[in-house]
Design a protein around this motif. Structure first.
Motif, short mmCIF file in Angstrom:
data_model
loop_
_atom_site.label_atom_id
_atom_site.label_comp_id
_atom_site.label_asym_id
_atom_site.label_seq_id
_atom_site.Cartn_x
_atom_site.Cartn_y
_atom_site.Cartn_z
N SER A 1 7.08 9.50 -6.80
CA SER A 1 7.13 9.88 -5.10
C SER A 1 5.78 9.18 -5.26
CB SER A 1 6.61 11.72 -5.45
OG SER A 1 5.12 11.69 -6.23
N PRO A 2 5.27 9.21 -3.74
CA PRO A 2 4.20 8.53 -3.23
C PRO A 2 2.91 8.61 -3.29
CG PRO A 2 6.13 9.16 -1.41
CD PRO A 2 6.44 9.19 -2.93
N ILE A 3 2.95 10.12 -4.34
CA ILE A 3 1.84 10.79 -4.54
C ILE A 3 1.23 10.13 -6.18
CG2 ILE A 3 0.08 12.66 -5.25
CD1 ILE A 3 2.12 14.17 -3.42
N GLU A 4 2.63 10.01 -6.68
CA GLU A 4 2.26 9.52 -7.97
C GLU A 4 1.47 7.66 -7.94
OE1 GLU A 4 5.53 12.20 -9.98
OE2 GLU A 4 5.37 10.16 -10.76
N SER A 5 2.19 7.39 -6.26
CA SER A 5 1.83 5.78 -6.71
C SER A 5 0.43 6.06 -6.20
CB SER A 5 2.71 5.40 -5.69
OG SER A 5 2.39 4.20 -5.20
N MET A 6 0.30 7.30 -5.31
CA MET A 6 -0.91 6.64 -5.00
C MET A 6 -2.37 7.15 -6.15
SD MET A 6 -1.53 9.08 -1.57
CE MET A 6 -0.64 9.44 -0.89
N GLU A 7 -1.79 8.23 -6.82
CA GLU A 7 -3.14 8.54 -7.87
C GLU A 7 -3.49 6.95 -8.87
OE1 GLU A 7 -0.83 11.86 -9.46
OE2 GLU A 7 -2.09 13.03 -7.71
N LEU A 8 -2.13 6.50 -9.11
CA LEU A 8 -2.07 5.03 -9.90
C LEU A 8 -3.08 3.93 -8.96
CD1 LEU A 8 1.24 3.74 -11.20
CD2 LEU A 8 -0.55 4.76 -12.13
N GLY A 9 -3.35 4.41 -7.56
CA GLY A 9 -4.24 3.19 -7.82
C GLY A 9 -3.64 2.00 -6.29
N ILE A 10 -2.01 2.81 -5.71
CA ILE A 10 -1.46 1.72 -4.85
C ILE A 10 -1.58 2.22 -3.76
CG2 ILE A 10 0.22 1.18 -4.37
CD1 ILE A 10 1.16 1.31 -7.43
N ALA A 11 -2.26 1.67 -2.73
CA ALA A 11 -2.98 2.26 -1.39
C ALA A 11 -2.05 1.22 -0.46
CB ALA A 11 -3.93 2.04 -0.81
N THR A 12 -1.50 1.18 1.44
CA THR A 12 -0.54 0.30 1.91
C THR A 12 -0.90 0.43 2.98
OG1 THR A 12 1.51 1.13 0.31
CG2 THR A 12 2.24 0.03 2.13
N ILE A 13 -1.09 -0.60 3.78
CA ILE A 13 -1.67 -1.02 5.45
C ILE A 13 -0.03 -0.95 5.60
CG2 ILE A 13 -3.22 -1.93 6.66
CD1 ILE A 13 -4.47 -0.80 4.65
N TYR A 14 0.48 -0.30 6.91
CA TYR A 14 1.61 -0.58 7.30
C TYR A 14 1.47 -1.56 8.54
CZ TYR A 14 4.04 2.58 3.69
OH TYR A 14 4.26 3.11 3.43
N LEU B 1 -9.40 2.32 0.08
CA LEU B 1 -10.61 2.23 -0.28
C LEU B 1 -11.52 3.26 -1.13
CD1 LEU B 1 -13.02 -0.84 1.56
CD2 LEU B 1 -11.46 -0.86 -0.57
N ILE B 2 -11.26 4.59 -0.24
CA ILE B 2 -12.29 5.73 -0.52
C ILE B 2 -11.43 6.36 -1.34
CG2 ILE B 2 -10.29 6.84 1.18
CD1 ILE B 2 -14.22 7.88 1.57
N LEU B 3 -10.02 5.33 -1.73
CA LEU B 3 -9.35 6.37 -2.77
C LEU B 3 -9.20 5.48 -3.57
CD1 LEU B 3 -5.84 6.37 -0.83
CD2 LEU B 3 -6.86 8.24 -2.32
N ASP B 4 -9.94 4.46 -4.17
CA ASP B 4 -9.95 3.30 -5.01
C ASP B 4 -8.79 2.89 -5.20
OD1 ASP B 4 -11.73 2.22 -6.91
OD2 ASP B 4 -12.38 4.04 -8.37
N ALA B 5 -8.03 2.81 -4.68
CA ALA B 5 -7.24 1.77 -5.17
C ALA B 5 -7.86 0.10 -5.42
CB ALA B 5 -6.42 1.82 -3.19
N LYS B 6 -6.51 0.69 -6.53
CA LYS B 6 -6.96 -1.25 -7.30
C LYS B 6 -4.77 -2.23 -6.88
CE LYS B 6 -7.91 1.30 -11.49
NZ LYS B 6 -7.62 2.71 -10.85
N VAL B 7 -4.65 -1.24 -5.95
CA VAL B 7 -3.62 -2.41 -5.71
C VAL B 7 -3.05 -1.99 -3.79
CG1 VAL B 7 -1.30 -3.38 -5.36
CG2 VAL B 7 -2.09 -3.21 -7.53
N LEU B 8 -3.24 -3.42 -3.01
CA LEU B 8 -3.62 -2.66 -1.69
C LEU B 8 -2.27 -3.80 -0.94
CD1 LEU B 8 -5.00 -1.14 0.43
CD2 LEU B 8 -6.67 -3.54 1.08
N ILE B 9 -1.55 -2.69 -0.40
CA ILE B 9 -0.20 -3.61 -0.03
C ILE B 9 -0.23 -3.28 2.19
CG2 ILE B 9 2.17 -3.23 0.09
CD1 ILE B 9 2.35 -1.36 -2.32
#
Lengths: 500, 332
Positions: free
Chosen positions: A73-86, A160-168
């Motif tokens: 789910s999108p939430i699990e992805s976010m929890e891993l540290g994946i964020a997207t700028i659409y 960044l506030i989510l502490d993303a490790k991957v930014l798409i």
């Protein structure tokens, strides 16, 4: 510790009988800008959607920092540290910067049901703004007071506030002006140094050259190759992407320059905007270059009667035209291929043939003033053949076509009006290289058949590659009128940026 | 028919399951109507009789006429809340003109239809000229205005004793078939031709699909919207004429909440609230489903209060099925 931040291995995904991903491998390291390159329909967005949890894969594995993971789910992805700028920003214009940054994860003064801690949120937002090189005072400014570039920074701050490790980032520069693009490049550089991995989707090869570390090229649902940006040349990328070598990116043809066919005289978009003059000759393609916000689209819309103009005359073949509405413009023989095909060009949930015939319905009237569906279908079929629109099903709704094919549908709509003047506003934005070349060939053909063509574009190589003459707009004014031999990148940029 | 053969051909390769899915999505509401009728036939021996079917045809006709008018605003992503009130005002004016003022049935009928169309025109002008933000607001206003005037003109008193010519549409039969239902068939056929084959009709879909793209394609959006609301108002006048024929009386509270049944019929018939999607025959089926449901629940001695509840559930279920269908087609 691990060389790869994450690996996607042998990913398969189909929708019914449509196999979109057929064994894709994608490895991303921390602290790199990793470009995903491929034509529309190659599978880029499907791959990204699997990574962000929007789709589930049929087969394959995802290894995150050495461990097998499931992203359901999108939430699990976010929890891993994946964020997207659409591409289309996901912000609420009425709310302030800090409210947007903390949307859905607000800081509270105490427990779950306590009041919001405004002060703490503003402070954190200010820190982030400083980190992104911005004025911290912006934290309490509503987003609708900010430009596109700064709004995008708010999205980055959210990540960044989510502490993303991957930014798409999906075509992040497509709606930014020149200065904003530079600013974004700097921020991408900085995030990379901080160790964040950036997955960058873009069709702009110069940009990829400037920013990218590695490129993974997708074609027809396969990962063709992953290359280092520094050690490979652009032509090689294109070759991998389209599966053959493209003879030329810009199939420019030279025609004999004829008389002036289309003339704009003392044209004022608003009362206090400068008077504009423009002559378009037969046999030439005139480009209008300039930064985002230079007033090019406003100029075109006012010519077409989409917006009211303050003053000015429009001539076709020396005859003054009375144009106050799009209808009058169309009747005068002007076509306007708008910048945003989804919101201004197409009826997304109506079939192709309807879209093609829309602007010239009266010519399909038969007996008893009724429209002839057969005539409309025939016309649509003709354009499907001529423009190679794929899939070639005229009953399919416009939504179901790829960007390049949607653009062809829009162009077909205007061909159908038998227009004489074609104003293209960013006709190749967001479409892949193969489709771009087809659009260029079509523009060539129009000129050859006696059309008058204006090409508005923010893609400078495109302007320089396809036009015979370049007008540069800056703050609503035309600041340069350069024959193509004098139109160097420097000359155009100078006219586009210096005080008008 | 050609649509059916086409979809049969296009799915031959995709197996039986696919075929049924497509069939259901294309003719789903018709299927629902047929199933409903079969169930009612089994549950009540009074359902499938000529008498009862005649009744359903009569009962459905007023809502069917309002619903087909309502389809147009909904196709443009709008709405017309005023039709029930316009109906009431139209028939009150008809009563005053033809009976109180003794100007005769012809003038009365003309006045009835003209008031309907005129109020519709007003809706259109409010929307396009005053640029009110959404037709929900302009028609909410005219809904109250029209109802108010309908009450004022006779001091809330009903008018009765209409001449035969006015009663004809609502009360006469051709054999077992009510004239009002024949009128519905004729009107629906005309609307079908209008919406599928006329330029203005196609523009209505275009505007609902994407207003800005339509405008930039040279469509005079304001003009089309004015036509849309005028037709919707006219249909309210026509439905009023049928109502007066049926009850031989014009009363100022006639048509109260009829706009909601009309909207329900259009939505059950598969039209999208976001515009651009919807058909004439879908709307007819929507109106028939509501009529059959009401009739069936009556035969089964279900109380009126409970009927409302059931119809509410049907509206939600119908739209939910549509949502599921669209979600499916989009994810493909």
């Amino acid at each position: 510790m691990y060389e790869a931040l994450f690996e996607m291995k042998n990913i398969y995904k189909s929708f019914q009988n449509n196999h979109v991903l057929k064994g894709v491998d994608f490895h991303v390291r921390p602290g790199e800008v990793h470009v995903l390159l491929g034509e529309n329909g190659a599978g880029k967005s499907t791959l990204i959607k699997i990574l962000t949890g929007a789709y589930s894969m049929d087969q394959g594995e995802i290894i995150w920092q050495g461990k097998h993971v499931q992203i359901n789910s999108p939430i699990e992805s976010m929890e891993l540290g994946i964020a997207t700028i659409y591409q289309e920003l996901n912000v609420i214009p009425e709310l302030t910067v800090y409210e947007n940054i903390f949307l859905g994860r607000e800081l509270k003064k105490g427990g779950k049901y306590s009041l919001l801690d405004r002060k703490a949120m503003i402070e954190r937002a200010e820190e982030l703004l400083i980190r992104l090189g911005q004025n911290p005072k912006l934290a309490t400014t509503p987003l609708n007071k900010l430009g596109m570039g700064q709004q995008q920074l708010v999205e980055i701050a959210k990540a960044l506030i989510l502490d993303a490790k991957v930014l798409i980032m999906d075509e992040p520069t497509s709606s930014l002006s020149g200065g904003e693009v530079e600013q974004l490049y700097k921020i991408v550089d900085q995030l990379r140094e901080e160790g964040i991995a950036i997955i960058f989707i873009s069709h702009r090869l110069e940009e990829i050259r400037r920013l990218g570390n590695r490129i993974t090229i997708l074609r027809d649902g396969l990962s063709i190759e992953t290359v280092d940006v520094a050690t490979t040349d652009t032509d090689y990328w294109i070759e991998l992407m389209v599966g053959r070598s493209l003879d030329e990116k810009f199939p420019k043809k030279d025609f004999t320059r004829g008389e002036v066919g289309f003339r704009i005289e003392n044209f004022k978009v608003t009362a206090d905007s400068p008077a504009l003059n423009m002559d378009i000759h037969y046999g030439e393609i005139v480009g209008i270059s300039g930064l985002v916000g230079a007033g090019r689209t406003e100029f075109a819309r006012a010519i077409f009667g989409a917006d009211k103009r303050h003053a000015g005359k429009i001539y076709i073949d020396g005859v003054e035209q009375n144009i106050q509405s799009p209808r009058q413009a169309i009747d005068a023989g002007i076509a306007f291929i708008t910048e945003d095909r989804k919101s201004e060009g197409l009826l997304l949930d109506l079939p192709l043939d309807f879209n093609v015939c829309l602007a010239n319905m009266k010519s399909f009237k038969g007996r008893g003033n009724l429209l002839s569906p057969a005539a409309m279908r025939n016309q649509a079929e003709t354009y499907v053949q001529e423009l190679k629109i794929r899939p070639s099903n005229i009953e399919l709704h416009a939504r179901n076509f790829s960007g390049g094919n949607q653009q062809k549908v829009v162009i077909a709509k205007w061909l159908c009006t038998k227009a004489k003047v074609f104003i293209f506003d960013e006709p190749t934005r967001g479409i892949d290289i193969g489709a771009k070349v087809e659009v260029y060939r079509l523009i060539n053909r129009l000129v050859e058949e006696g059309a008058l063509v204006v090409l508005i574009s923010s893609d400078l190589p495109e302007i320089l590659g396809m036009c015979d003459r370049v007008l540069v707009m800056n703050q609503g004014n035309i600041t340069a009128n350069l024959p193509i031999v004098e139109a160097t990148q420097e000359a155009v940029m100078k006219a586009a940026t210096l005080g008008a | 028919m050609s649509e059916l053969t086409e979809s049969v051909e296009s799915v031959k390769s995709q197996g039986k399951e696919q075929f049924w899915k497509k069939l259901i999505s294309k003719f789903g509401s018709l299927l629902a109507l047929i199933i409903l009728m079969i169930v009612l036939t089994i549950m009540s021996d009074r359902f499938l009789t000529v008498n009862n079917l005649t009744n359903i045809a009569r009962q459905s006709s007023i809502n069917a006429l309002l619903a087909i008018g309502m389809l147009l605003p909904i196709l443009t992503a709008g709405i017309d809340l005023s039709v029930g009130s316009i109906l009431a005002l139209s028939i009150m004016i008809m009563g005053v003109v033809s009976i109180n003022l003794q100007m005769g049935p012809v003038v009365g009928i003309i006045a009835c239809l003209a008031i309907g169309a005129g109020f519709g025109l007003l809706n259109g002008l409010l929307l396009t000229k005053l640029r009110l933000p959404h037709p929900f607001i302009s028609t909410l206003g005219t809904m109250n205005i029209a109802r108010g005037i309908a009450l004022i003109i006779t001091g809330a008193a009903p008018i009765a004793g209409f001449p035969y010519m006015i009663q004809f549409l609502g009360s006469e039969f051709a054999g077992p078939i009510p004239i009002s239902f024949l009128l519905v068939i004729v009107v629906y056929t005309l609307f079908h031709i209008f919406l599928t084959r006329s330029q203005t009709g196609r523009y209505i879909y275009a505007i609902g699909g994407n207003k800005e793209a339509a405008r930039l394609s040279g469509i005079n959006v304001d003009r089309v919207l004015i036509i849309v609301y005028t037709i919707s108002g006219f249909m309210a006048g026509l439905a009023g004429l049928v109502l007066v024929g049926r009850v031989n009386s014009a009363f100022p509270l006639a048509g109260l909440t009829y706009e909601l049944d009309a909207i329900a019929a259009v939505i059950i018939g598969g039209a999208s609230f976001f515009g651009g999607v919807g058909t004439v025959w879908g709307t007819l089926i929507g109106a028939l489903i509501i009529a059959v449901l009401r009739n069936g629940l009556n035969l089964l001695n279900v109380s009126a209060d409970f009927q409302m509840t059931v119809i509410g559930l049907v509206i939600i279920a119908a739209v939910y099925v549509d949502v599921l269908r669209q979600r499916k087609s989009k994810s493909n």
